[in-house]
Design a protein around this motif. Structure first.
Motif, PDB file in Angstrom:
ATOM      1  N   ILE A  52     -45.529  30.944 -32.630  1.00 15.83           N
ATOM      2  CA  ILE A  52     -44.779  30.577 -33.348  1.00 15.83           C
ATOM      3  C   ILE A  52     -43.602  30.060 -32.779  1.00 15.83           C
ATOM      4  CG2 ILE A  52     -45.880  31.824 -35.276  1.00 15.83           C
ATOM      5  CD1 ILE A  52     -43.510  33.482 -35.568  1.00 15.83           C
ATOM      6  N   LEU A  53     -42.829  29.150 -33.449  1.00 16.78           N
ATOM      7  CA  LEU A  53     -41.543  28.540 -33.078  1.00 16.78           C
ATOM      8  C   LEU A  53     -40.534  29.441 -32.831  1.00 16.78           C
ATOM      9  CD1 LEU A  53     -41.455  25.007 -34.785  1.00 16.78           C
ATOM     10  CD2 LEU A  53     -42.383  25.512 -32.532  1.00 16.78           C
ATOM     11  N   LEU A  54     -40.535  30.538 -33.833  1.00 15.43           N
ATOM     12  CA  LEU A  54     -39.415  31.440 -33.612  1.00 15.43           C
ATOM     13  C   LEU A  54     -39.372  32.265 -32.227  1.00 15.43           C
ATOM     14  CD1 LEU A  54     -37.341  32.993 -35.049  1.00 15.43           C
ATOM     15  CD2 LEU A  54     -38.766  34.728 -35.836  1.00 15.43           C
ATOM     16  N   ASP A  55     -40.643  32.464 -31.868  1.00  8.89           N
ATOM     17  CA  ASP A  55     -40.830  32.964 -30.244  1.00  8.89           C
ATOM     18  C   ASP A  55     -40.153  32.036 -29.121  1.00  8.89           C
ATOM     19  OD1 ASP A  55     -42.568  35.104 -31.628  1.00  8.89           O
ATOM     20  OD2 ASP A  55     -44.438  34.247 -30.878  1.00  8.89           O
ATOM     21  N   LEU A  56     -40.241  30.756 -29.489  1.00 10.31           N
ATOM     22  CA  LEU A  56     -39.868  29.912 -28.153  1.00 10.31           C
ATOM     23  C   LEU A  56     -38.049  29.732 -28.621  1.00 10.31           C
ATOM     24  CD1 LEU A  56     -42.600  27.341 -28.665  1.00 10.31           C
ATOM     25  CD2 LEU A  56     -42.600  29.124 -27.451  1.00 10.31           C
ATOM     26  N   ASN A  57     -37.855  29.641 -29.786  1.00  9.46           N
ATOM     27  CA  ASN A  57     -36.198  29.426 -29.940  1.00  9.46           C
ATOM     28  C   ASN A  57     -35.847  30.198 -31.356  1.00  9.46           C
ATOM     29  OD1 ASN A  57     -33.689  28.597 -30.656  1.00  9.46           O
ATOM     30  ND2 ASN A  57     -34.328  26.386 -31.110  1.00  9.46           N
ATOM     31  N   PRO A  58     -35.122  31.436 -30.906  1.00  2.08           N
ATOM     32  CA  PRO A  58     -34.947  32.465 -31.900  1.00  2.08           C
ATOM     33  C   PRO A  58     -33.932  31.830 -33.018  1.00  2.08           C
ATOM     34  CG  PRO A  58     -33.865  33.272 -29.951  1.00  2.08           C
ATOM     35  CD  PRO A  58     -34.937  31.768 -29.731  1.00  2.08           C
ATOM     36  N   ASN A  59     -33.195  30.692 -32.640  1.00  5.83           N
ATOM     37  CA  ASN A  59     -32.562  30.053 -33.701  1.00  5.83           C
ATOM     38  C   ASN A  59     -33.018  28.841 -34.537  1.00  5.83           C
ATOM     39  OD1 ASN A  59     -29.958  31.684 -32.683  1.00  5.83           O
ATOM     40  ND2 ASN A  59     -30.104  30.421 -30.721  1.00  5.83           N
ATOM     41  N   ILE A  60     -34.320  28.680 -34.198  1.00  3.77           N
ATOM     42  CA  ILE A  60     -34.700  27.593 -34.944  1.00  3.77           C
ATOM     43  C   ILE A  60     -34.740  27.812 -36.585  1.00  3.77           C
ATOM     44  CG2 ILE A  60     -37.216  28.271 -34.878  1.00  3.77           C
ATOM     45  CD1 ILE A  60     -36.725  25.029 -33.781  1.00  3.77           C
ATOM     46  N   SER A  61     -34.571  26.755 -37.102  1.00  2.87           N
ATOM     47  CA  SER A  61     -34.700  26.823 -38.438  1.00  2.87           C
ATOM     48  C   SER A  61     -35.446  25.488 -39.013  1.00  2.87           C
ATOM     49  CB  SER A  61     -33.271  26.524 -39.006  1.00  2.87           C
ATOM     50  OG  SER A  61     -32.573  25.156 -38.893  1.00  2.87           O
ATOM     51  N   LYS A  62     -35.597  25.590 -40.315  1.00  3.51           N
ATOM     52  CA  LYS A  62     -36.596  24.458 -41.044  1.00  3.51           C
ATOM     53  C   LYS A  62     -36.030  23.330 -40.805  1.00  3.51           C
ATOM     54  CE  LYS A  62     -38.681  23.135 -45.366  1.00  3.51           C
ATOM     55  NZ  LYS A  62     -38.667  23.648 -46.787  1.00  3.51           N
ATOM     56  N   ASP A  63     -36.714  22.425 -40.498  1.00  3.38           N
ATOM     57  CA  ASP A  63     -36.325  20.999 -39.979  1.00  3.38           C
ATOM     58  C   ASP A  63     -37.374  19.892 -40.157  1.00  3.38           C
ATOM     59  OD1 ASP A  63     -34.725  19.119 -38.858  1.00  3.38           O
ATOM     60  OD2 ASP A  63     -34.147  20.221 -36.925  1.00  3.38           O
ATOM     61  N   VAL A  64     -37.000  18.888 -39.846  1.00  2.00           N
ATOM     62  CA  VAL A  64     -38.029  17.770 -40.256  1.00  2.00           C
ATOM     63  C   VAL A  64     -37.987  16.977 -38.578  1.00  2.00           C
ATOM     64  CG1 VAL A  64     -38.488  15.278 -41.243  1.00  2.00           C
ATOM     65  CG2 VAL A  64     -37.531  17.262 -42.468  1.00  2.00           C
ATOM     66  N   ILE A  65     -39.063  16.525 -38.048  1.00  3.23           N
ATOM     67  CA  ILE A  65     -39.213  15.788 -36.932  1.00  3.23           C
ATOM     68  C   ILE A  65     -39.881  14.703 -37.192  1.00  3.23           C
ATOM     69  CG2 ILE A  65     -40.230  16.089 -34.482  1.00  3.23           C
ATOM     70  CD1 ILE A  65     -39.876  18.678 -34.373  1.00  3.23           C
ATOM     71  N   ASN A  66     -39.222  13.540 -36.969  1.00  2.00           N
ATOM     72  CA  ASN A  66     -39.564  12.183 -37.105  1.00  2.00           C
ATOM     73  C   ASN A  66     -40.546  11.918 -36.193  1.00  2.00           C
ATOM     74  OD1 ASN A  66     -40.026   9.284 -37.257  1.00  2.00           O
ATOM     75  ND2 ASN A  66     -37.742   8.873 -36.892  1.00  2.00           N
ATOM     76  N   LEU A  67     -41.929  11.115 -36.625  1.00  2.00           N
ATOM     77  CA  LEU A  67     -42.948  10.917 -35.711  1.00  2.00           C
ATOM     78  C   LEU A  67     -43.530   9.478 -35.691  1.00  2.00           C
ATOM     79  CD1 LEU A  67     -45.495  13.865 -36.011  1.00  2.00           C
ATOM     80  CD2 LEU A  67     -43.825  13.559 -34.167  1.00  2.00           C
ATOM     81  N   SER A  68     -42.412   8.709 -36.193  1.00  2.00           N
ATOM     82  CA  SER A  68     -42.569   7.238 -36.323  1.00  2.00           C
ATOM     83  C   SER A  68     -43.401   6.380 -35.203  1.00  2.00           C
ATOM     84  CB  SER A  68     -41.165   6.718 -36.810  1.00  2.00           C
ATOM     85  OG  SER A  68     -41.347   5.124 -36.873  1.00  2.00           O
ATOM     86  N   GLN A  69     -44.393   5.809 -35.604  1.00  2.00           N
ATOM     87  CA  GLN A  69     -44.820   5.170 -34.806  1.00  2.00           C
ATOM     88  C   GLN A  69     -44.262   4.253 -33.688  1.00  2.00           C
ATOM     89  OE1 GLN A  69     -48.102   2.569 -36.178  1.00  2.00           O
ATOM     90  NE2 GLN A  69     -46.782   1.593 -37.975  1.00  2.00           N
ATOM     91  N   HIS A  70     -43.157   3.732 -34.201  1.00  2.30           N
ATOM     92  CA  HIS A  70     -42.544   2.746 -33.169  1.00  2.30           C
ATOM     93  C   HIS A  70     -41.414   3.490 -32.081  1.00  2.30           C
ATOM     94  CE1 HIS A  70     -39.167   3.799 -36.045  1.00  2.30           C
ATOM     95  NE2 HIS A  70     -38.386   3.484 -35.133  1.00  2.30           N
TER      96      HIS A  70
END
Length: 119
Positions: A52-70
């Motif tokens: 899980i992401l918490l294992d990779l970054n203990p400071n991670i929080s809910k967020d949005v990552i843009n995957l726009s095709q451009h």
């Protein structure tokens, strides 16, 4: 929808699945360390999909990552890197997955479409 929502409990496999649903001829892999632009990531540094992401970054929080095709492969890698998550975009070519080291500046849509023709 050109984005994914992440949170500390999101698994790597879920992010990979969502990314591949947008770009079936591309995939992302997570790594223990970041890589320089135009550089590949060694397989021995790859992180398994069940983490899980918490294992990779203990400071991670809910967020949005843009995957726009451009956006380019380099930009997507940077989007994750800003969250202290180290990824590498791969492209499928002739049935083999290759890291996008030489094509990091191409938009995701172009990479995905070009590779469909070549397969």
């Amino acid at each position: 929808m050109d984005y994914i929502i992440i949170n500390p409990e999101t698994t790597i496999s879920k992010i990979q699945e969502l990314f591949s649903s947008y770009y079936p001829n591309l995939k992302i892999e997570f790594y223990k360390k970041w890589h320089e632009s135009g550089e590949g990531s060694p397989d021995k540094e790859r992180i398994t999909e069940d983490r899980i992401l918490l294992d990779l970054n203990p400071n991670i929080s809910k967020d949005v990552i843009n995957l726009s095709q451009h956006l380019t492969a380099r930009t997507i890698e940077s989007e994750f890197e800003e969250r202290d998550l180290h990824i590498q975009v791969f492209r499928k070519r002739n049935g083999t997955w290759l890291q996008t080291t030489t094509s990091d500046d191409k938009p995701l849509a172009v990479l995905n479409k070009e590779l469909t023709i070549e397969n």
